[in-house]
Design a protein around this motif. Structure first.
Motif, short mmCIF file in Angstrom:
data_model
loop_
_atom_site.label_atom_id
_atom_site.label_comp_id
_atom_site.label_asym_id
_atom_site.label_seq_id
_atom_site.Cartn_x
_atom_site.Cartn_y
_atom_site.Cartn_z
N ILE A 171 0.86 -1.18 0.00
CA ILE A 171 0.00 0.00 0.00
C ILE A 171 0.90 1.24 0.00
O ILE A 171 1.82 1.32 0.81
CB ILE A 171 -0.91 -0.02 1.25
CG1 ILE A 171 -1.87 -1.22 1.15
CG2 ILE A 171 -1.68 1.30 1.41
CD1 ILE A 171 -2.65 -1.49 2.42
N GLU A 172 0.63 2.17 -0.91
CA GLU A 172 1.49 3.36 -1.01
C GLU A 172 1.12 4.36 0.09
O GLU A 172 -0.05 4.68 0.28
CB GLU A 172 1.36 4.02 -2.39
CG GLU A 172 2.29 5.20 -2.52
CD GLU A 172 2.59 5.61 -3.96
OE1 GLU A 172 1.95 5.08 -4.89
OE2 GLU A 172 3.47 6.47 -4.14
N ILE A 173 2.13 4.84 0.80
CA ILE A 173 1.90 5.82 1.87
C ILE A 173 2.72 7.08 1.60
O ILE A 173 3.66 7.06 0.81
CB ILE A 173 2.28 5.26 3.27
CG1 ILE A 173 3.74 4.81 3.31
CG2 ILE A 173 1.34 4.12 3.68
CD1 ILE A 173 4.27 4.49 4.70
N THR A 174 2.32 8.16 2.27
CA THR A 174 3.05 9.43 2.18
C THR A 174 3.29 9.90 3.61
O THR A 174 2.34 10.21 4.32
CB THR A 174 2.22 10.48 1.42
OG1 THR A 174 1.84 9.92 0.15
CG2 THR A 174 3.02 11.75 1.19
N THR A 175 4.54 9.93 4.03
CA THR A 175 4.86 10.29 5.41
C THR A 175 5.34 11.74 5.45
O THR A 175 5.72 12.30 4.42
CB THR A 175 5.97 9.36 5.95
OG1 THR A 175 7.13 9.52 5.14
CG2 THR A 175 5.53 7.90 5.94
N PRO A 176 5.33 12.36 6.63
CA PRO A 176 5.73 13.78 6.70
C PRO A 176 7.20 13.99 6.38
O PRO A 176 8.04 13.14 6.69
CB PRO A 176 5.48 14.17 8.16
CG PRO A 176 4.92 13.01 8.84
CD PRO A 176 4.95 11.83 7.94
N LYS A 177 7.46 15.12 5.76
CA LYS A 177 8.85 15.49 5.47
C LYS A 177 9.34 16.54 6.45
O LYS A 177 10.54 16.77 6.56
CB LYS A 177 8.96 16.02 4.03
CG LYS A 177 8.42 15.06 2.98
CD LYS A 177 9.15 13.75 2.95
CE LYS A 177 8.44 12.69 2.11
NZ LYS A 177 7.40 11.93 2.83
N ILE A 178 8.43 17.22 7.12
CA ILE A 178 8.81 18.16 8.20
C ILE A 178 8.57 17.42 9.50
O ILE A 178 7.44 16.98 9.76
CB ILE A 178 7.95 19.43 8.17
CG1 ILE A 178 8.02 20.10 6.80
CG2 ILE A 178 8.39 20.40 9.26
CD1 ILE A 178 7.14 21.33 6.69
N ILE A 179 9.63 17.25 10.26
CA ILE A 179 9.49 16.44 11.47
C ILE A 179 10.04 17.19 12.68
O ILE A 179 10.87 18.09 12.54
CB ILE A 179 10.20 15.07 11.31
CG1 ILE A 179 11.67 15.27 10.91
CG2 ILE A 179 9.49 14.20 10.29
CD1 ILE A 179 12.48 14.01 10.89
N GLY A 180 9.56 16.77 13.87
CA GLY A 180 9.89 17.51 15.09
C GLY A 180 11.14 17.02 15.78
O GLY A 180 11.74 17.73 16.58
N SER A 181 11.55 15.76 15.47
CA SER A 181 12.80 15.29 16.09
C SER A 181 13.52 14.38 15.11
O SER A 181 12.92 13.86 14.18
CB SER A 181 12.52 14.55 17.40
OG SER A 181 11.69 13.45 17.13
#
Ligand code: AMO
Length: 426
Positions: free
Chosen positions: A152-162
């Motif tokens: 299943i294709e996912i899109t994860t965040p590219k701006i991260i907090g840590s």
């Protein structure tokens, strides 16, 4: 202003003789012979010869000007064409202003920096366009195989907090008064997504703040990532092998024209790819006079020697745990060896991956052992208490894979607008 083409150039042939057609593209060449003129017009699919005889050629028609040509298909005596188009009308849509920064036909060679500074114009060079058409076919092939294998294709965040994987190679930025980072990999998110989605993949840009000046490192690169529950590293190695072989097959089937333009011959890799362990390579290197101990990293100079005896695709397995990130799982019978691998093309690392630790207690301990702060991973570690399945995965650099397919040693050739320590624009 005419905008509507009746044909892409590649769909025109002498079978349309006598028909009136409309093409749109860029004037690649222009020769005036007395009252006649010969133009070549290129669109994204090909090039056509246009004869201007009974109409007047628009004044100041420069090379690379964008035109719509209405004309009649007719037979030709030209060596390089199987038909020609006798112009009925030529409309200039936008004039190209000379001098242009590079010669996109490539008659005058430009260096890579000048080409990248004028990348949109560079794309009119059919060798360059061929690379990006192949890149598109590679992406299509990868997605097709992933979906066939029920990922299943996912899109994860590219701006991260840590920091996602620890390490210092993160770009930081200001995020509404807080410090944020650009993701270096989807590692933690893709692992989390095996809870619930089981088999996931992502194809996206990731960021590494490494001051590397090589043909294989960029600050922004495209990563192909996979993560799968209920699989060991040997299972995801098999998927990687299938995927890479299918990419070669699909490129050979679907990109014959582009390979011909690049004068590039590729072969479907033999399977299974060779599998070599880290310890075997240490032995091989020792026979070549390089003394390494178990636990020493393989430097580029070592990998170049390795590449001489293993020039093609091979898996480099069973790295020492000490060289691997905190999330990698050890072998059951030897806790110093990891269930991990790299996919190499000679000296070039294309992919790395492995089985992941899924027991939060062990994972916490490993994070501390590696000198990282378990506190900053608490949000991630929490998810492991929600039923984290055993899982394995890998990440592969699309840009590096492309260099292997098209045969270049500079990753900048296969990336539209590369980012490296010196280059931030265009
Ligand atoms: P790793 O850091 O080895 O592993 O990266 C995986 C692959 O990504 C490509 N790559 C790069 N390509 C161009 N420029 C760069 N700066 C660059 N850095 C990496 C390489 C490399 O093999 N999270 C793990 C993967 C996993 O275990 O799933 C990871 O990021 O082809």
């Amino acid at each position: 202003m005419k905008l509507k083409k009746t044909h892409d150039i590649e769909s025109i042939s002498i079978s349309l003789e006598g028909n009136q057609i409309v093409i749109g593209g860029w004037v690649e060449d222009l020769r005036k012979l007395g009252k006649m003129a010969f133009l070549t017009v290129r669109d994204v699919t090909g090039i056509a010869q246009v004869i201007v005889k009974d109409i007047t050629l628009p004044e100041d028609l420069t090379r690379q000007t964008v035109v719509m040509v209405q004309g009649i298909v007719q037979a030709t005596k030209a060596r390089d064409f199987t038909y020609e188009i006798k112009a009925v009308s030529i409309d200039i849509l936008t004039k190209a202003i000379h001098p242009l920064p590079i010669d996109p036909i490539g008659r005058l060679e430009s260096n890579i920096d000048n080409r990248l500074n004028a990348r949109a114009l560079d794309m009119r060079n059919q060798r360059v366009a061929a690379i990006f058409k192949i890149r598109s076919a590679v992406l299509a092939s990868l997605r097709k195989t992933f979906l066939e294998k029920k990922f299943i294709e996912i899109t994860t965040p590219k701006i991260i907090g840590s920091a996602s994987e620890g390490g210092a190679n993160l770009f930081s930025l200001e995020y509404f008064g807080k410090k944020a980072y650009l993701a270096q990999s989807p590692q933690l998110y893709k692992e989390q997504m095996t809870i619930g989605l089981e088999r996931v993949f992502e194809i996206a840009s990731f960021y590494r703040a490494e001051k590397s000046h090589t043909g294989r490192h960029l600050s922004e690169f495209t990563s192909i990532d996979l993560e799968a529950a209920f699989m060991d590293y040997t299972d995801v190695i098999q998927i990687l092998e299938d995927l890479v072989v299918q990419v070669f097959r699909d490129v050979l089937t679907n990109c014959q024209k582009e390979l011909a333009i690049l004068e590039r011959q590729i072969e479907i890799p033999n399977v299974p790819f060779e599998r070599v362990t880290y310890s075997q390579l240490i032995n091989e290197l020792s026979k070549k006079g390089v003394e390494l101990k178990f636990g020493d990293d393989l430097l580029d100079s070592h990998l170049r020697m390795v590449g001489e005896s293993h020039p093609g695709l091979f898996f480099l397995l069973d790295w020492p745990m000490s060289l691997k990130p905190f999330y990698i799982h050890p072998k059951d019978d030897d806790l110093l060896i990891s269930r991990s691998f790299d996919l190499q093309y000679g000296h070039l690392e294309l992919s790395s991956g492995g089985r992941r630790l899924h027991d939060p207690k062990i994972l916490r301990a490993r994070i501390s052992e590696q000198g990282l702060d378990p506190e900053s991973f608490e949000e991630h570690l929490r998810t492991f208490d929600w039923g984290m399945p055993p899982h394995s995965g890998w990440g592969m650099g699309l840009d590096r894979l492309m260099t292997v397919i098209v045969g270049t040693d500079n990753v900048r050739e296969v990336v539209l607008y590369p980012r490296d320590p010196e280059r931030l624009s265009p």
